[in-house]
Design a protein around this motif. Structure first.
Motif: not given
Ligand SMILES: Cc1cc2nc3c(=O)[nH]c(=O)nc-3n(C[C@H](O)[C@H](O)[C@H](O)COP(=O)(O)OP(=O)(O)OC[C@H]3O[C@@H](n4cnc5c(N)ncnc54)[C@H](O)[C@@H]3O)c2cc1C
Ligand code: HEM
Length: 459
Positions: A36, A40-42, A47, A58-59, A62, A64-65, A72, A253, A268, A313
């Motif tokens: 992944y 990963h969009p981040g 990662l 950290e997760f 960020a 996450h939605s 995951m 943001h 973002s 965010k």
């Protein structure tokens, strides 16, 4: 044995810490994210940095939605030995398209004042009752008061009603006058960048919550779309009422989501408006023809279209006293988070932070928010210094030329010490080169996920 029942020790997970073999622990669950990393969009870096570690904090940071939570599940290979957590539950459940407008904070202010009036009336009424009891008022008198006999002296109920009415009227009038003081500058457009907000307004408004919701996407109509530079738009969105407050702390943001070619795309954006600009959310967005959200959605928006937002965010929540000196490096549309901080610092009469901004662009026409930035540097020379640098300037250009080098950073940034910070936002090439140069100049090496305490913060 089912995957979720396989147990690993932290030591076992720690051994899988490379780009070709990356495991991590998130809320007691173990994930193999090797395949992944590139998707990963981040970003891949975060990662890789978390590989072999417990990345729960950290997760969560960020923001996450629920989409992330679903993805995951694909990568879960077991759980941490001794952990009771059944499933990662920290992600936020998103509701897209819900127009759940939160109550305006302006309305809450009104409610508070009204509540105060009613509470005061109740206290006075109780005091009146106490007085009557002290005066040995008989039960008959009290009943007389209750049926409001006009030919008697004022009874308790009449007193209570008069006091309540008087305090409700006074509360309403007081709240209206307070709100009119607070909302001196209704929109970003009519807020001149040279007016310091009075202390009390600044303290109250900039950090208060408002319309934004961290987990629910809510829509706002586009009411303004101006081309302000090549491929770059000023997009203005209208909040539910002219007095609505966005609810975005300085430095954070928002996320915009849209369905592009059948897939949800989320990106973002840092508004250039802040909580003092009631009724509006303003963005400056650079559109890329091949960009999924910009080229495929934002560039094609028409006035009246509804756009989905959620937030706040991000790891930066600026407050005065954060540090004494800030060196900022922005490239292109990376100016937006810097502008947000510069504006908050210059407009706060208590904030003596010294900011030195290097703003890099390809050509002069690409410089964004130019008149606003120059107004701040003219009006607040002690707070804010501005230096432009262009890749392809015209021969008569008086500012910097070429790429941002270590020498340019050394000239314009404060020396690295406990009271100074560096901030970077821009295209990846510029960010990576600047990080390297800043470390050579003595700044602490930045991590892949920025924290407010970092000496070098990347938005
Ligand atoms: C915290 C944060 C705040 C942001 N605030 C803003 C903001 O206020 N205004 C704004 O315009 N953007 C902002 N961005 C960038 C924004 O989130 C998107 O990355 C950007 O709009 C591109 O999205 P896209 O889906 O159109 O492009 P993608 O589909 O993700 O990328 C496709 C192509 O677009 C081009 N591209 C994308 N991003 C860049 C870039 N930064 N520099 C050069 N080329 C690029 C590249 O050619 C790339 O191959 C911010 C990003 C972050 C992380
Ligand atoms: C299996 C693990 C993970 C999955 C499946 C995952 C998935 C995602 C997804 C889908 C997004 C897009 C936004 C969203 O829908 O939330 C995202 C964004 C992001 N992720 Fe992750 N992620 C994982 C782990 C991590 C970890 C461990 C970190 C940090 C160490 C991290 C940092 C980020 C950041 C910084 C963003 C960008 C947020 C923003 O746009 O503001 N992710 N991730």
């Amino acid at each position: 044995m089912a995957v979720e029942d396989v147990e690993y020790t932290a030591k076992e997970v720690a051994a899988h810490n490379t780009a070709t073999d990356a495991w991590m622990i998130i809320h007691g669950q173990v994930y193999d994210v090797t395949s992944y990393i590139g998707d990963h969009p981040g970003g891949a870096d975060v990662l890789l940095d978390a590989a072999g570690k417990d990345a729960s904090v950290e997760f969560d940071n960020a923001g996450h939605s629920d989409d992330a939570s679903e993805i995951m599940a694909t990568y879960r290979i077991g759980k941490l030995q001794g952990s009771n957590a059944k499933k990662a539950t920290s992600t936020v459940r998103l509701s897209v398209g819900v127009k759940a407008r939160k109550p305006d904070t302006t309305k809450s202010s009104l409610n508070i004042v009204m509540g105060f009036g009613v509470a005061t009336a109740a206290i006075l009424g109780t005091a009146g009752l106490y007085h009557m009891v002290n005066q040995r008022v008989s039960l008959t008198n009290l009943l007389n008061g209750l049926i409001l006999r006009r030919n008697q002296r004022l009874g308790f109920l009449e007193g209570f009603l008069i006091a309540s009415t008087a305090f409700c009227i006074a509360g309403t009038l007081l709240s209206r006058s307070l709100l009119s003081v607070i909302h001196l500058h209704p929109t970003f457009l009519n807020h001149p960048p040279h007016i310091k907000l009075p202390k009390r307004i600044k303290a109250d408004i900039l950090s208060q919550s408002g319309w934004l919701h961290p987990t629910t996407f809510q829509s706002l109509p586009l009411v303004k779309k101006d081309l302000v530079a090549p491929n770059t738009y000023h997009l203005g969105f209208e909040l539910p009422t002219p007095k609505s407050v966005l609810g975005l702390p300085i430095g954070q943001h928002v996320a915009i989501t849209a369905n592009v070619d059948g897939r949800a795309v989320t990106r973002s954006y840092t508004p250039i408006s802040n909580n003092a600009d009631c009724g509006m959310l303003d963005l400056i967005v650079k559109c890329y023809p091949d960009g999924k959200l910009t080229g495929g959605y934002l560039a094609t928006l028409s006035i009246g279209d509804e756009v989905q937002f959620r937030g706040p965010k991000g790891a930066m929540r600026y407050k005065h006293g954060y540090c004494k000196r800030i060196g900022m490096l922005a490239g292109g549309s990376g100016i937006t988070p810097m502008y947000q901080l510069i504006r908050a610092i210059c407009e706060d009469e208590r904030d003596t932070t010294q900011v030195s901004l290097i703003y890099a662009n390809r050509t002069e026409a690409d410089i964004l928010l130019r008149s606003e930035l120059e107004a701040f540097s003219r009006k607040y020379p002690n707070n804010f210094k501005l230096y432009y640098i262009l890749d392809s300037p015209t021969p008569d250009w008086q500012g910097g030329k070429g790429y941002v080098t270590k020498q340019i950073l050394a000239e314009h940034f404060p020396a690295p010490d406990a009271d100074s910070r560096a901030m970077i936002c821009g295209p990846p090439g510029m960010v990576n080169a600047a990080k390297k140069a800043l470390v050579e100049l003595g700044f602490d090496k930045p991590g892949t996920m920025s924290k407010m305490s970092d000496q070098v913060f990347c938005f």
